[in-house]
Design a protein around this motif. Structure first.
Motif, short mmCIF file in Angstrom:
data_model
loop_
_atom_site.label_atom_id
_atom_site.label_comp_id
_atom_site.label_asym_id
_atom_site.label_seq_id
_atom_site.Cartn_x
_atom_site.Cartn_y
_atom_site.Cartn_z
N ARG A 49 13.31 -17.59 48.73
CA ARG A 49 12.98 -17.25 47.25
C ARG A 49 11.63 -18.14 46.66
O ARG A 49 11.75 -17.87 45.56
N GLN A 50 10.89 -18.49 47.72
CA GLN A 50 9.63 -18.99 47.36
C GLN A 50 8.92 -17.93 46.43
O GLN A 50 8.37 -18.26 45.46
N LEU A 51 8.67 -16.87 46.98
CA LEU A 51 7.64 -15.66 46.27
C LEU A 51 8.31 -15.24 44.93
O LEU A 51 7.62 -15.11 43.91
N SER A 52 9.68 -14.99 44.72
CA SER A 52 10.11 -14.55 43.62
C SER A 52 10.22 -15.64 42.79
O SER A 52 10.22 -15.55 41.52
N ALA A 53 10.33 -16.97 43.05
CA ALA A 53 10.45 -18.00 42.33
C ALA A 53 9.08 -18.11 41.32
O ALA A 53 8.91 -18.33 40.15
N ALA A 54 7.97 -17.89 42.22
CA ALA A 54 6.69 -17.91 41.61
C ALA A 54 6.45 -16.76 40.62
O ALA A 54 5.89 -17.16 39.45
N LEU A 55 6.83 -15.59 40.98
CA LEU A 55 6.66 -14.66 39.90
C LEU A 55 7.56 -14.67 38.85
O LEU A 55 7.34 -14.55 37.62
N ALA A 56 8.81 -15.21 38.95
CA ALA A 56 9.57 -15.71 37.50
C ALA A 56 8.91 -16.66 36.69
O ALA A 56 9.30 -16.61 35.67
N ALA A 57 8.13 -17.59 37.31
CA ALA A 57 7.31 -18.47 36.53
C ALA A 57 5.81 -17.92 36.06
O ALA A 57 5.01 -18.59 35.50
N GLN A 58 5.82 -16.56 36.25
CA GLN A 58 4.75 -15.83 35.91
C GLN A 58 3.37 -16.14 36.48
O GLN A 58 2.37 -16.22 35.72
N ARG A 59 3.25 -16.30 37.77
CA ARG A 59 2.21 -16.90 38.34
C ARG A 59 2.29 -15.97 40.01
O ARG A 59 3.38 -15.63 40.41
N ALA A 60 1.20 -15.80 40.22
CA ALA A 60 0.98 -15.25 41.64
C ALA A 60 1.29 -16.25 42.78
O ALA A 60 1.09 -17.45 42.45
N PRO A 61 2.11 -15.66 43.77
CA PRO A 61 2.27 -16.90 45.01
C PRO A 61 1.10 -17.40 45.49
O PRO A 61 -0.07 -16.55 45.71
N THR A 62 0.87 -18.61 45.77
CA THR A 62 -0.08 -19.17 46.02
C THR A 62 0.02 -19.38 47.58
O THR A 62 1.03 -19.16 48.43
N ALA A 63 -1.33 -19.74 48.34
CA ALA A 63 -1.19 -20.23 49.77
C ALA A 63 -0.15 -21.14 50.04
O ALA A 63 0.55 -21.28 51.17
N ASP A 64 0.14 -22.21 49.15
CA ASP A 64 1.22 -23.19 49.34
C ASP A 64 2.50 -22.67 49.26
O ASP A 64 3.47 -23.20 50.16
N ASP A 65 2.79 -21.53 48.41
CA ASP A 65 4.20 -21.00 48.71
C ASP A 65 4.21 -20.15 49.99
O ASP A 65 5.52 -20.06 50.44
N TRP A 66 3.14 -19.52 50.44
CA TRP A 66 3.19 -18.99 51.70
C TRP A 66 3.47 -19.99 52.97
O TRP A 66 4.56 -19.69 53.86
N LEU A 67 3.03 -21.05 52.91
CA LEU A 67 3.07 -22.10 53.92
C LEU A 67 4.32 -22.74 53.75
O LEU A 67 4.95 -22.77 54.77
N ALA A 68 5.09 -22.90 52.24
CA ALA A 68 6.29 -23.47 52.21
C ALA A 68 7.31 -22.19 52.87
O ALA A 68 8.38 -22.67 53.75
N LEU A 69 7.01 -21.19 52.77
CA LEU A 69 8.07 -20.12 53.06
C LEU A 69 7.92 -19.96 54.65
O LEU A 69 8.83 -19.86 55.52
N ASP A 70 6.86 -20.14 55.42
CA ASP A 70 6.50 -20.10 56.89
C ASP A 70 7.35 -21.09 57.69
O ASP A 70 7.88 -21.06 58.44
N ALA A 71 7.17 -22.42 56.79
CA ALA A 71 7.85 -23.70 57.42
C ALA A 71 9.25 -23.66 57.40
O ALA A 71 10.10 -24.09 58.23
N GLN A 72 9.83 -23.13 56.11
CA GLN A 72 11.25 -23.25 55.83
C GLN A 72 11.96 -22.00 56.76
O GLN A 72 13.15 -22.32 57.31
#
Length: 218
Positions: A140-163
């Motif tokens: 849910r990292q990317l959808s959580a970013a969208l729900a907060a009305q912001r574009a997913p960042t590189a940190d979101d993608w890195l967290a997604l990849d790590a988890q």
């Protein structure tokens, strides 16, 4: 049509109940039953459960997919049944008029709270079975970013990849079956392993295809 983050409504249980009581009779005229979402969930109060034949063939984006986008009325709720589509369009208009004149929204605006001016339909369809699907995990990292009305960042993608990405790749390299699904506003694409050499296929998928080419397919 645009959608704001549901959390911004600051919808109390009393306000939610009053709005449900106002909307339910109108929906019932077209065979849609409206009831509160089960207690004890994070969305209690802003999410309701609607059931009825009208919703069987409806496709609609989730709030996470819709926030920040401009949508037409057809994109908001689209039915494969032409008669149902006309009913949905009419119901949306009638609900907007009902909510626009509801005294609760006058009170909310006086309290500097945003009015509730529509119902957002999503998750519709016919369930083949009600049993849970074991082993399915949702990132849910990317959808959580969208729900907060912001574009997913590189940190979101890195967290997604790590988890999720690294353990998935490790499982594939160990010869265990894995399945990966990417979903977007229009469709979902699923890849399933078939040993041997699965890990190299997953590496190839993300190493040789640019991310935006996958995104455009979704």
């Amino acid at each position: 049509i645009s959608l704001g983050a549901p959390a911004q409504l600051q919808l109390s249980a009393d306000h939610a109940q009053a709005l449900l009581a106002a909307c339910a009779p109108l929906l019932a005229e077209d065979g849609v039953q409206l009831q509160p979402w089960p207690q004890g969930t994070a969305d209690t109060g802003v999410r309701w459960l609607a059931t009825g034949p009208l919703l069987a063939q409806v496709q609609a984006p989730t709030p996470a997919q819709a926030i920040g986008r401009r949508l037409t009325r057809t994109q908001v709720a689209r039915s494969a049944n032409a008669a149902h589509q006309r009913t949905l369009t009419r119901l949306n208009s009638e609900l907007e008029m009902l909510l626009a004149s509801h005294p609760l929204n006058d009170a909310r605006e006086a309290a500097r709270l945003p009015p509730v001016n529509a119902l957002w339909l999503h998750g519709a369809g016919t369930l083949a079975a009600h049993a849970p699907r074991p082993g399915v995990a949702v990132a849910r990292q990317l959808s959580a970013a969208l729900a907060a009305q912001r574009a997913p960042t590189a940190d979101d993608w890195l967290a997604l990849d790590a988890q999720w990405g690294a353990p998935l790749l490790a499982t594939a390299r160990a010869g265990q079956p894995v399945q990966l699904t990417l979903s977007g506003p229009q469709r979902a694409i699923t890849w399933q392993s078939s040993p041997p050499g699965l890990w190299s296929r997953i590496s190839s998928l993300f190493g040789h295809k640019r991310l935006h080419s996958l995104r455009n397919q979704l």
